[in-house]
Motif scaffolding. Structure first.
Motif: not given
Length: 279
Positions: A37-55
């Motif tokens: 998903l991060g590749e499609g959004v043009v960001c790192h996967g760890t940022l997606i993890a932060h989104f999903e954790a609400g951080r």
């Protein structure tokens, strides 16, 4: 757990957590990893993890790209807009955005602990007092929005946070002795952790330069200083250099009149102990 029960459980999550959980469910339904998903959004996967954790919350552009990758028809972009609109009072939204970008924040509070520093129970007592017939779900949403601002303090480097409190803030028993003891102990902890500088203006000082109302002064790395002043159900973000300088001058006069940080901490802990004795 049925899907209906799952939806009910998610409805009581803080807004950021709710957004993150819905994002995780949609991503997994699309068969994508966080990295994909991060590749499609043009960001790192760890940022997606932060989104999903609400951080962290995505930018509006990120939310639009998420919708495009997941084929969710603008759902997450709409959720983001709704979350941001519901999170703060209309008069505070611009100031909240500025607050997140500030490298230094200087606040004076005349009657209440500044919103960013409020504990959950203190914030809940403040919001309940402002509603004749408080709706529990609405109060929970308001509390979640206010206490989410504390995330700024999780960064050990920025912003520099300097707070001046009128002694009235310590003496006004918002929520009762137990709530006040918890709130004042939390402020003391932030001081001990060197996360905030805090001073108290004792009643014995009498008149001082900012006694008529709260003020928040914000400095930025690559933008002019700003100030935010607030009244009941109203507030204004100021960027006029002349007004900002005048407020900065008033703040400096109040800082000079306040107790030094060490004496302020001692008073804070003494009052907290008094409240604990009353519990």
């Amino acid at each position: 757990m049925t899907q209906e029960k799952q939806r009910e459980a998610r409805a009581y999550l803080p807004p950021r957590k709710h957004f993150g959980q819905e994002l995780r469910i949609a991503r997994e339904a699309a068969g994508l990893t966080q990295q994909q998903l991060g590749e499609g959004v043009v960001c790192h996967g760890t940022l997606i993890a932060h989104f999903e954790a609400g951080r962290r919350m995505p930018t509006p552009e990120d939310a639009q790209r998420i919708d495009k990758v997941l084929g969710t028809g603008g759902r997450f972009h709409r959720m983001l807009r709704t979350l941001e609109e519901a999170k703060y009072a209309e008069h505070f939204r611009e100031a909240a955005e500025a607050e997140r970008l500030a490298t230094a924040i200087h606040e004076y509070a005349v009657s209440l602990v500044p919103g960013m520093l409020q504990t959950v129970n203190y914030a809940r007592a403040v919001f309940r007092s402002a509603h004749a017939n408080p709706n529990r779900k609405k109060i929970d949403e308001l509390v979640a929005g206010r206490t989410a601002r504390r995330e700024i303090l999780e960064n050990p480097d920025t912003p520099l946070m300097w707070v001046i409190l009128s002694e009235a803030v310590l003496r006004t028993a918002v929520g009762g002795p137990a709530v006040m003891a918890e709130q004042l102990r939390d402020l003391a902890r932030l001081m001990h952790d060197d996360r905030i500088f805090l001073q108290v203006v004792p009643h014995s000082v009498g008149a001082h330069a900012t006694m008529s109302g709260m003020v928040s002064l914000m400095s930025f790395e690559d933008a002019p200083d700003m100030a935010y002043v607030e009244g009941i159900y109203s507030g204004v973000l100021l960027d006029d250099p002349y007004l900002v300088r005048r407020l900065q001058g008033a703040y400096d006069l109040t800082r000079a009149a306040a107790l030094p940080p060490a004496a302020s901490l001692a008073l804070l802990e003494s009052v907290a102990e008094d409240y604990e004795d009353d519990c």
